[in-house]
Design an enzyme around this catalytic site. Sequence first.
Site, PDB file in Angstrom:
ATOM      1  N   GLN A 150       0.816  -1.225   0.000  1.00 16.67           N
ATOM      2  CA  GLN A 150       0.000   0.000   0.000  1.00 16.67           C
ATOM      3  C   GLN A 150       0.840   1.260   0.000  1.00 16.67           C
ATOM      4  O   GLN A 150       0.363   2.326  -0.398  1.00 16.67           O
ATOM      5  CB  GLN A 150      -0.946   0.013   1.210  1.00 16.67           C
ATOM      6  CG  GLN A 150      -2.061  -1.024   1.130  1.00 16.67           C
ATOM      7  CD  GLN A 150      -3.067  -0.752   0.011  1.00 16.67           C
ATOM      8  OE1 GLN A 150      -3.152   0.357  -0.527  1.00 16.67           O
ATOM      9  NE2 GLN A 150      -3.827  -1.768  -0.352  1.00 16.67           N
ATOM     10  N   CYS A 155     -12.255  -8.445  -0.086  1.00 16.20           N
ATOM     11  CA  CYS A 155     -11.879  -9.855  -0.001  1.00 16.20           C
ATOM     12  C   CYS A 155     -12.720 -10.639  -0.983  1.00 16.20           C
ATOM     13  O   CYS A 155     -13.771 -10.190  -1.427  1.00 16.20           O
ATOM     14  CB  CYS A 155     -12.004 -10.393   1.419  1.00 16.20           C
ATOM     15  SG  CYS A 155     -13.674 -10.672   1.940  1.00 16.20           S
TER      16      CYS A 155
HETATM   17  N1  PLP Z   1      -0.678  -6.624   1.311  1.00 18.69           N
HETATM   18  C1  PLP Z   1      -1.477  -5.553   1.423  1.00 18.69           C
HETATM   19  C2  PLP Z   1      -1.213  -4.537   2.494  1.00 18.69           C
HETATM   20  C3  PLP Z   1      -2.556  -5.410   0.552  1.00 18.69           C
HETATM   21  O1  PLP Z   1      -3.373  -4.347   0.680  1.00 18.69           O
HETATM   22  C4  PLP Z   1      -2.775  -6.380  -0.450  1.00 18.69           C
HETATM   23  C5  PLP Z   1      -3.943  -6.283  -1.372  1.00 18.69           C
HETATM   24  O2  PLP Z   1      -4.998  -5.853  -0.982  1.00 18.69           O
HETATM   25  C6  PLP Z   1      -1.901  -7.475  -0.534  1.00 18.69           C
HETATM   26  C7  PLP Z   1      -0.869  -7.554   0.349  1.00 18.69           C
HETATM   27  C8  PLP Z   1      -2.088  -8.550  -1.578  1.00 18.69           C
HETATM   28  O3  PLP Z   1      -1.670  -8.121  -2.843  1.00 18.69           O
HETATM   29  P1  PLP Z   1      -2.235  -8.818  -4.191  1.00 18.69           P
HETATM   30  O4  PLP Z   1      -3.633  -8.364  -4.355  1.00 18.69           O
HETATM   31  O5  PLP Z   1      -1.330  -8.310  -5.275  1.00 18.69           O
HETATM   32  O6  PLP Z   1      -2.099 -10.286  -4.012  1.00 18.69           O
END
Ligand code: PLP
Length: 364
Positions: free
Chosen positions: A169, A314
């Site tokens: 983020q 989600c």
């Molecule tokens: N870490 C954080 C803080 C996130 O906000 C997200 C996605 O919402 C992820 C990891 C996961 O990333 P990805 O959607 O590319 O798998």
Amino acid sequence: MTVYLDYNATAPLHGEALAAMTAALTITGNPSSVHGFGRAARAILEDSREAIAALVGAAARDVVFTSGGTEAIALATHGLAESQGPILVSAGEHAAVLAAAGERVELWPLQPDGVVSLDWLADRLQHGPHPALVVLQRANNETGVLQPVAESAALLKPTGCRLVCDAVQAAGKIPLSLAELGADAVILSGHKLGAPAGIGALVLTPEAARTMRPLIVGGGQERGRRGGTPNLVGAAGFGAVAKHFRDPDSRHSLALREALENGIRHIAPHAIIHGESALRLPNTTCVSLPGIPQSRAVMALDLAGIAVSAGSACSSGKMEPSHVLLAMGVPPPTTREAIRVSVGWNTSVAEIEAFLAVWGKLAL
Ligand code: PLP
């Protein structure tokens, strides 16, 4: 009118990513092939790798392309944790981190402002079992609250415990430097900064890159750290936005967030802005309006053509109480009233006003 205020879930495709991807789509070669077609593909991949390395001040050879943030988290957790001991993660980590740590997870509590306590960590390192790995996000996806990653790294250094920073983020919104964070690895995801979903990266220090165990083995791609033909088009898009956001300018987002939060406070002084007193991302506001369930707020806004979310996006689309807000000590009924507004480069003041007009009716 459609107003998109959900950049933290996924950002719109950035024009520069689209241009780079359109060009990459016409390339036929596999980056592993030695002929001219392959070399043309490899040139795109390596240019993107350089840009992603530069985004966090790392070496290009220590960037591993993945299918996104979730895979990079799984790779780092699997590949960098010592074989025994708890995996210590902040209670506000993304579900991908909590799931990757699995049964070995140990939670590092949040304080009411959403920030982890360094005193707690110092005490824990002195008195508890040696952690196999620590994972701490730079910024929270729901509240935008920033974590003291560099300070945590300084406490961990003498213990030899590795630190992974989830910067999914933070990337493109605030400056990021692997060296300044003091982390052994940083997690990035393309779709949070204007590339498409399905491309991410794990960026490592040279030492971590040398010793990390791979999760997916295959044809030796990514220096043996992640098997499989890489997503060239995605990487091209990711590289383009990494270049564009290398020195993030937060003034636009901050001005919008101020307009939004001033409006919220004016309309409903009893509304609760979570993590308000902490340092936060410039683009994120998480607000509970007492008496108005988040499902009602999200639906009323959606009917008016305005997209926000209730906590993190989600796959099930269910509105579970946020584990992040619960960890901050927010009472469960208040967690169910929380909505997240997250803005970006295409957001205008008029769109914030449109949000406030609809949200304000709920507050009446
Ligand atoms: N870490 C954080 C803080 C996130 O906000 C997200 C996605 O919402 C992820 C990891 C996961 O990333 P990805 O959607 O590319 O798998």
